[in-house]
Design a protein around this motif. Sequence first.
Motif, PDB file in Angstrom:
ATOM      1  N   UNK A 246       0.866  -1.185   0.000  1.00 46.76           N
ATOM      2  CA  UNK A 246       0.000   0.000   0.000  1.00 46.76           C
ATOM      3  C   UNK A 246       0.899   1.230   0.000  1.00 46.76           C
ATOM      4  N   UNK A 247       0.560   2.213  -0.831  1.00 43.01           N
ATOM      5  CA  UNK A 247       1.380   3.420  -0.883  1.00 43.01           C
ATOM      6  C   UNK A 247       1.108   4.318   0.314  1.00 43.01           C
ATOM      7  N   UNK A 248       2.134   4.995   0.772  1.00 46.20           N
ATOM      8  CA  UNK A 248       2.058   5.902   1.921  1.00 46.20           C
ATOM      9  C   UNK A 248       0.894   6.882   1.764  1.00 46.20           C
ATOM     10  N   UNK A 249       0.094   7.018   2.848  1.00 52.07           N
ATOM     11  CA  UNK A 249      -1.054   7.916   2.830  1.00 52.07           C
ATOM     12  C   UNK A 249      -2.329   7.291   2.313  1.00 52.07           C
ATOM     13  N   UNK A 250      -2.260   6.057   1.811  1.00 48.88           N
ATOM     14  CA  UNK A 250      -3.438   5.378   1.283  1.00 48.88           C
ATOM     15  C   UNK A 250      -4.166   4.607   2.372  1.00 48.88           C
ATOM     16  N   UNK A 251      -5.295   3.993   1.985  1.00 45.57           N
ATOM     17  CA  UNK A 251      -6.109   3.201   2.905  1.00 45.57           C
ATOM     18  C   UNK A 251      -6.009   1.719   2.534  1.00 45.57           C
ATOM     19  N   UNK A 252      -6.435   0.859   3.453  1.00 46.40           N
ATOM     20  CA  UNK A 252      -6.427  -0.582   3.194  1.00 46.40           C
ATOM     21  C   UNK A 252      -7.595  -1.231   3.915  1.00 46.40           C
ATOM     22  N   UNK A 253      -8.087  -2.328   3.349  1.00 47.89           N
ATOM     23  CA  UNK A 253      -9.159  -3.113   3.966  1.00 47.89           C
ATOM     24  C   UNK A 253      -8.617  -4.479   4.367  1.00 47.89           C
ATOM     25  N   UNK A 254      -8.906  -4.868   5.619  1.00 45.76           N
ATOM     26  CA  UNK A 254      -8.530  -6.182   6.131  1.00 45.76           C
ATOM     27  C   UNK A 254      -9.805  -7.003   6.272  1.00 45.76           C
ATOM     28  N   UNK A 255      -9.871  -8.124   5.581  1.00 43.22           N
ATOM     29  CA  UNK A 255     -11.081  -8.941   5.575  1.00 43.22           C
ATOM     30  C   UNK A 255     -10.856 -10.243   6.325  1.00 43.22           C
ATOM     31  N   UNK A 256     -11.807 -10.575   7.212  1.00 49.64           N
ATOM     32  CA  UNK A 256     -11.764 -11.844   7.934  1.00 49.64           C
ATOM     33  C   UNK A 256     -13.196 -12.259   8.243  1.00 49.64           C
ATOM     34  N   UNK A 257     -13.684 -13.275   7.534  1.00 52.37           N
ATOM     35  CA  UNK A 257     -15.047 -13.771   7.735  1.00 52.37           C
ATOM     36  C   UNK A 257     -14.997 -15.276   7.929  1.00 52.37           C
ATOM     37  N   UNK A 258     -15.809 -15.785   8.865  1.00 59.04           N
ATOM     38  CA  UNK A 258     -15.797 -17.218   9.155  1.00 59.04           C
ATOM     39  C   UNK A 258     -17.157 -17.825   8.836  1.00 59.04           C
ATOM     40  N   UNK A 259     -17.194 -19.164   8.772  1.00 57.52           N
ATOM     41  CA  UNK A 259     -18.430 -19.856   8.384  1.00 57.52           C
ATOM     42  C   UNK A 259     -19.178 -20.446   9.578  1.00 57.52           C
ATOM     43  N   UNK A 260     -18.760 -20.102  10.795  1.00 54.11           N
ATOM     44  CA  UNK A 260     -19.450 -20.631  11.975  1.00 54.11           C
ATOM     45  C   UNK A 260     -20.733 -19.865  12.264  1.00 54.11           C
ATOM     46  N   UNK A 261     -21.810 -20.586  12.593  1.00 48.33           N
ATOM     47  CA  UNK A 261     -23.085 -19.956  12.936  1.00 48.33           C
ATOM     48  C   UNK A 261     -23.691 -20.664  14.147  1.00 48.33           C
TER      49      UNK A 261
ATOM     50  N   UNK B 212      -4.877   6.406   6.028  1.00 47.30           N
ATOM     51  CA  UNK B 212      -3.682   7.254   6.125  1.00 47.30           C
ATOM     52  C   UNK B 212      -2.484   6.444   6.636  1.00 47.30           C
ATOM     53  N   UNK B 213      -2.217   5.345   5.969  1.00 48.95           N
ATOM     54  CA  UNK B 213      -1.146   4.448   6.395  1.00 48.95           C
ATOM     55  C   UNK B 213       0.229   5.067   6.162  1.00 48.95           C
ATOM     56  N   UNK B 214       1.164   4.762   7.073  1.00 50.08           N
ATOM     57  CA  UNK B 214       2.534   5.270   7.020  1.00 50.08           C
ATOM     58  C   UNK B 214       3.515   4.091   7.026  1.00 50.08           C
ATOM     59  N   UNK B 215       4.758   4.314   6.594  1.00 51.71           N
ATOM     60  CA  UNK B 215       5.725   3.205   6.536  1.00 51.71           C
ATOM     61  C   UNK B 215       5.883   2.448   7.852  1.00 51.71           C
ATOM     62  N   UNK B 216       5.739   3.157   8.995  1.00 47.75           N
ATOM     63  CA  UNK B 216       5.868   2.487  10.288  1.00 47.75           C
ATOM     64  C   UNK B 216       4.749   1.482  10.556  1.00 47.75           C
ATOM     65  N   UNK B 217       3.693   1.508   9.735  1.00 48.79           N
ATOM     66  CA  UNK B 217       2.572   0.572   9.914  1.00 48.79           C
ATOM     67  C   UNK B 217       2.795  -0.749   9.176  1.00 48.79           C
ATOM     68  N   UNK B 218       3.892  -0.866   8.458  1.00 46.41           N
ATOM     69  CA  UNK B 218       4.206  -2.135   7.795  1.00 46.41           C
ATOM     70  C   UNK B 218       4.352  -3.236   8.838  1.00 46.41           C
ATOM     71  N   UNK B 219       3.963  -4.444   8.465  1.00 49.66           N
ATOM     72  CA  UNK B 219       4.092  -5.560   9.399  1.00 49.66           C
ATOM     73  C   UNK B 219       3.150  -6.692   9.047  1.00 49.66           C
ATOM     74  N   UNK B 220       2.882  -7.544  10.034  1.00 45.09           N
ATOM     75  CA  UNK B 220       2.024  -8.710   9.848  1.00 45.09           C
ATOM     76  C   UNK B 220       0.679  -8.478  10.528  1.00 45.09           C
ATOM     77  N   UNK B 221      -0.399  -8.744   9.785  1.00 40.68           N
ATOM     78  CA  UNK B 221      -1.751  -8.637  10.332  1.00 40.68           C
ATOM     79  C   UNK B 221      -2.352 -10.040  10.386  1.00 40.68           C
ATOM     80  N   UNK B 222      -2.873 -10.384  11.571  1.00 42.56           N
ATOM     81  CA  UNK B 222      -3.369 -11.748  11.813  1.00 42.56           C
ATOM     82  C   UNK B 222      -4.794 -11.720  12.330  1.00 42.56           C
TER      83      UNK B 222
END
Length: 252
Positions: free
Chosen positions: A29-44, A101-111
């Motif tokens: 993602x380029x600096x200053x841009x936005x991002x979407x993190x998606x996590x959906x499960x099939x449990x009901x 408004x993501x910045x370089x320091x926000x790089x990393x692993x999302x779980x």
Amino acid sequence: MLRTLSLVLCLVAVSQQLEISKFSVPEAVEKGSDAELLCEHDGIGKLFTVKWYWSPNGADEPTQIYQRVLGREQIITIPKTEPHLNITLIEEEKHNLALWDLQPEHSGTFQCQVAEEQGDFQERRNASDMVVFSIGEGPKLSFEGEEEVLVVCEAVGIAPKPDISISYDSTTFNTTLLEGPIDGLYNVSTNATLHRQDIEGVEISCKLSFEDESIASDVMEVADTYQSADSAERTTAVWALAALATLLHLQL
């Protein structure tokens, strides 16, 4: 009959296995841009807990940034970091996050972690890396000198740590000089001293690159053809003579 019943029970057991049905984290993602993190499960119909974690580059432990227990309110936790990681929910009934408004320091692993809290405990985790990059200003190519020509290739405000190179024909110079990081950004340059006769009229390129191949931009390379002052004067003289000849022809 018993065999059939056992098979049905096995199929039911398999069908009840908890799965993360949709998971997505942008690679770059380029600096200053936005991002979407998606996590959906099939449990009901059962009690589930969904959590998001963020591990910045170099962190010893992941930081929890979201939690939702089914039937209760979502909890977003803003990490105590600078710059702040800005987080909002995309949809109230799902567990998808918007980062802005993501910045370089926000790089990393999302779980994302999904756990079934009732009955046979089940847990699923999916994780992916995201890099926040900056092309900054550059790359820029410059020439200095006549017989011994200093060729400089440089760029400022770059992230993550980059490489930069000068190349012409089949020759490449890539000794990278770095300054930073300052606020997550680097200044980078390389140079080479070349003989005029080797590069006169030759196209020289200046290229910025990253170890992470998911970072791509059409402005990461520039090129210019070296032309000495003597060559430029000769070219100007030739054009002037051609223009004069054309003018005389028209008058005749």
